[in-house]
Scaffold this motif. Structure first.
Motif, PDB file in Angstrom:
ATOM      1  N   VAL A 172      85.182 -59.395 -43.658  1.00 21.45           N
ATOM      2  CA  VAL A 172      85.083 -58.429 -42.561  1.00 21.45           C
ATOM      3  C   VAL A 172      86.476 -57.885 -42.293  1.00 21.45           C
ATOM      4  CG1 VAL A 172      84.472 -58.085 -40.147  1.00 21.45           C
ATOM      5  CG2 VAL A 172      83.118 -59.630 -41.557  1.00 21.45           C
ATOM      6  N   THR A 173      86.661 -56.597 -42.524  1.00 21.78           N
ATOM      7  CA  THR A 173      87.955 -55.987 -42.250  1.00 21.78           C
ATOM      8  C   THR A 173      88.148 -55.886 -40.735  1.00 21.78           C
ATOM      9  OG1 THR A 173      87.004 -53.772 -42.355  1.00 21.78           O
ATOM     10  CG2 THR A 173      87.938 -54.652 -44.394  1.00 21.78           C
ATOM     11  N   ASN A 174      89.388 -55.748 -40.305  1.00 25.04           N
ATOM     12  CA  ASN A 174      89.674 -55.684 -38.867  1.00 25.04           C
ATOM     13  C   ASN A 174      88.952 -54.534 -38.191  1.00 25.04           C
ATOM     14  OD1 ASN A 174      91.250 -57.952 -38.877  1.00 25.04           O
ATOM     15  ND2 ASN A 174      93.183 -56.841 -38.957  1.00 25.04           N
ATOM     16  N   ILE A 175      88.857 -53.384 -38.862  1.00 26.56           N
ATOM     17  CA  ILE A 175      88.198 -52.248 -38.227  1.00 26.56           C
ATOM     18  C   ILE A 175      86.719 -52.534 -38.000  1.00 26.56           C
ATOM     19  CG2 ILE A 175      87.741 -50.982 -40.379  1.00 26.56           C
ATOM     20  CD1 ILE A 175      88.747 -49.385 -37.030  1.00 26.56           C
ATOM     21  N   LEU A 176      86.053 -53.169 -38.968  1.00 29.38           N
ATOM     22  CA  LEU A 176      84.643 -53.518 -38.773  1.00 29.38           C
ATOM     23  C   LEU A 176      84.500 -54.625 -37.741  1.00 29.38           C
ATOM     24  CD1 LEU A 176      83.279 -53.395 -42.415  1.00 29.38           C
ATOM     25  CD2 LEU A 176      82.850 -51.785 -40.575  1.00 29.38           C
ATOM     26  N   GLY A 177      85.435 -55.561 -37.722  1.00 34.14           N
ATOM     27  CA  GLY A 177      85.403 -56.628 -36.731  1.00 34.14           C
ATOM     28  C   GLY A 177      85.553 -56.088 -35.320  1.00 34.14           C
ATOM     29  N   ALA A 178      86.366 -55.053 -35.156  1.00 35.57           N
ATOM     30  CA  ALA A 178      86.532 -54.425 -33.845  1.00 35.57           C
ATOM     31  C   ALA A 178      85.298 -53.605 -33.479  1.00 35.57           C
ATOM     32  CB  ALA A 178      87.772 -53.545 -33.824  1.00 35.57           C
ATOM     33  N   MET A 179      84.746 -52.888 -34.451  1.00 35.58           N
ATOM     34  CA  MET A 179      83.550 -52.085 -34.184  1.00 35.58           C
ATOM     35  C   MET A 179      82.347 -52.954 -33.841  1.00 35.58           C
ATOM     36  SD  MET A 179      83.607 -48.749 -36.691  1.00 35.58           S
ATOM     37  CE  MET A 179      83.417 -49.635 -38.214  1.00 35.58           C
ATOM     38  N   ALA A 180      82.372 -54.213 -34.239  1.00 36.82           N
ATOM     39  CA  ALA A 180      81.254 -55.120 -33.954  1.00 36.82           C
ATOM     40  C   ALA A 180      81.041 -55.315 -32.456  1.00 36.82           C
ATOM     41  CB  ALA A 180      81.480 -56.471 -34.613  1.00 36.82           C
ATOM     42  N   ASN A 181      82.020 -54.962 -31.640  1.00 37.89           N
ATOM     43  CA  ASN A 181      81.854 -55.048 -30.194  1.00 37.89           C
ATOM     44  C   ASN A 181      80.792 -54.095 -29.680  1.00 37.89           C
ATOM     45  OD1 ASN A 181      83.975 -56.977 -29.103  1.00 37.89           O
ATOM     46  ND2 ASN A 181      85.153 -55.721 -30.520  1.00 37.89           N
ATOM     47  N   SER A 182      80.459 -53.071 -30.473  1.00 40.49           N
ATOM     48  CA  SER A 182      79.466 -52.079 -30.073  1.00 40.49           C
ATOM     49  C   SER A 182      78.391 -51.954 -31.145  1.00 40.49           C
ATOM     50  CB  SER A 182      80.140 -50.716 -29.872  1.00 40.49           C
ATOM     51  OG  SER A 182      79.163 -49.716 -29.686  1.00 40.49           O
ATOM     52  N   PRO A 183      77.205 -52.514 -30.902  1.00 39.66           N
ATOM     53  CA  PRO A 183      76.122 -52.390 -31.877  1.00 39.66           C
ATOM     54  C   PRO A 183      75.803 -50.931 -32.232  1.00 39.66           C
ATOM     55  CG  PRO A 183      75.551 -54.023 -30.242  1.00 39.66           C
ATOM     56  CD  PRO A 183      76.808 -53.352 -29.760  1.00 39.66           C
ATOM     57  N   ALA A 184      75.895 -50.037 -31.272  1.00 38.12           N
ATOM     58  CA  ALA A 184      75.617 -48.613 -31.534  1.00 38.12           C
ATOM     59  C   ALA A 184      76.646 -48.042 -32.512  1.00 38.12           C
ATOM     60  CB  ALA A 184      75.617 -47.819 -30.234  1.00 38.12           C
ATOM     61  N   LEU A 185      77.891 -48.437 -32.374  1.00 36.45           N
ATOM     62  CA  LEU A 185      78.943 -47.954 -33.267  1.00 36.45           C
ATOM     63  C   LEU A 185      78.730 -48.486 -34.680  1.00 36.45           C
ATOM     64  CD1 LEU A 185      81.528 -46.384 -33.709  1.00 36.45           C
ATOM     65  CD2 LEU A 185      82.796 -48.386 -32.904  1.00 36.45           C
ATOM     66  N   ILE A 186      78.362 -49.754 -34.808  1.00 31.67           N
ATOM     67  CA  ILE A 186      78.078 -50.329 -36.125  1.00 31.67           C
ATOM     68  C   ILE A 186      76.917 -49.585 -36.782  1.00 31.67           C
ATOM     69  CG2 ILE A 186      77.085 -52.370 -37.269  1.00 31.67           C
ATOM     70  CD1 ILE A 186      80.024 -52.681 -36.862  1.00 31.67           C
ATOM     71  N   GLU A 187      75.880 -49.297 -36.010  1.00 33.67           N
ATOM     72  CA  GLU A 187      74.727 -48.567 -36.553  1.00 33.67           C
ATOM     73  C   GLU A 187      75.133 -47.176 -37.013  1.00 33.67           C
ATOM     74  OE1 GLU A 187      70.290 -46.963 -35.301  1.00 33.67           O
ATOM     75  OE2 GLU A 187      71.423 -48.198 -33.896  1.00 33.67           O
ATOM     76  N   MET A 188      75.924 -46.471 -36.203  1.00 32.67           N
ATOM     77  CA  MET A 188      76.380 -45.131 -36.551  1.00 32.67           C
ATOM     78  C   MET A 188      77.235 -45.175 -37.815  1.00 32.67           C
ATOM     79  SD  MET A 188      79.193 -42.807 -36.490  1.00 32.67           S
ATOM     80  CE  MET A 188      80.317 -43.936 -35.753  1.00 32.67           C
ATOM     81  N   TYR A 189      78.124 -46.141 -37.913  1.00 36.00           N
ATOM     82  CA  TYR A 189      78.982 -46.276 -39.083  1.00 36.00           C
ATOM     83  C   TYR A 189      78.133 -46.491 -40.336  1.00 36.00           C
ATOM     84  CZ  TYR A 189      82.564 -48.043 -42.216  1.00 36.00           C
ATOM     85  OH  TYR A 189      83.406 -48.232 -43.283  1.00 36.00           O
ATOM     86  N   HIS A 190      77.139 -47.349 -40.233  1.00 31.86           N
ATOM     87  CA  HIS A 190      76.261 -47.621 -41.367  1.00 31.86           C
ATOM     88  C   HIS A 190      75.498 -46.361 -41.786  1.00 31.86           C
ATOM     89  CE1 HIS A 190      73.688 -49.747 -44.127  1.00 31.86           C
ATOM     90  NE2 HIS A 190      72.633 -49.295 -43.498  1.00 31.86           N
TER      91      HIS A 190
END
Length: 64
Positions: free
Chosen positions: A29-47
């Motif tokens: 898990v890269t730091n940017i993905l680890g930070a984005m994990a704080n927001s499920p909506a952001l992770i979904e959008m990124y995917h």
């Protein structure tokens, strides 16, 4: 010290576990993905964006 917690696969909120898909390709898990994990909506959008680019871009994986 980061202002936003950096999660790994074990500490990420359940709704953000979608980052595991990306981390499997990268190997961790890269730091940017680890930070984005704080927001499920952001992770979904990124995917969704990553999937769209993979299907519609002429760039190879390494370049993308």
């Amino acid at each position: 010290m980061p202002r936003v917690p950096i999660h790994d696969l074990d500490s990420a909120p359940v709704a953000s576990r979608g980052l595991s898909h990306r981390s499997e390709r990268v190997g961790n898990v890269t730091n940017i993905l680890g930070a984005m994990a704080n927001s499920p909506a952001l992770i979904e959008m990124y995917h969704l964006v990553e999937t769209h680019l993979a299907k519609n871009s002429t760039l190879d994986d390494a370049t993308r």
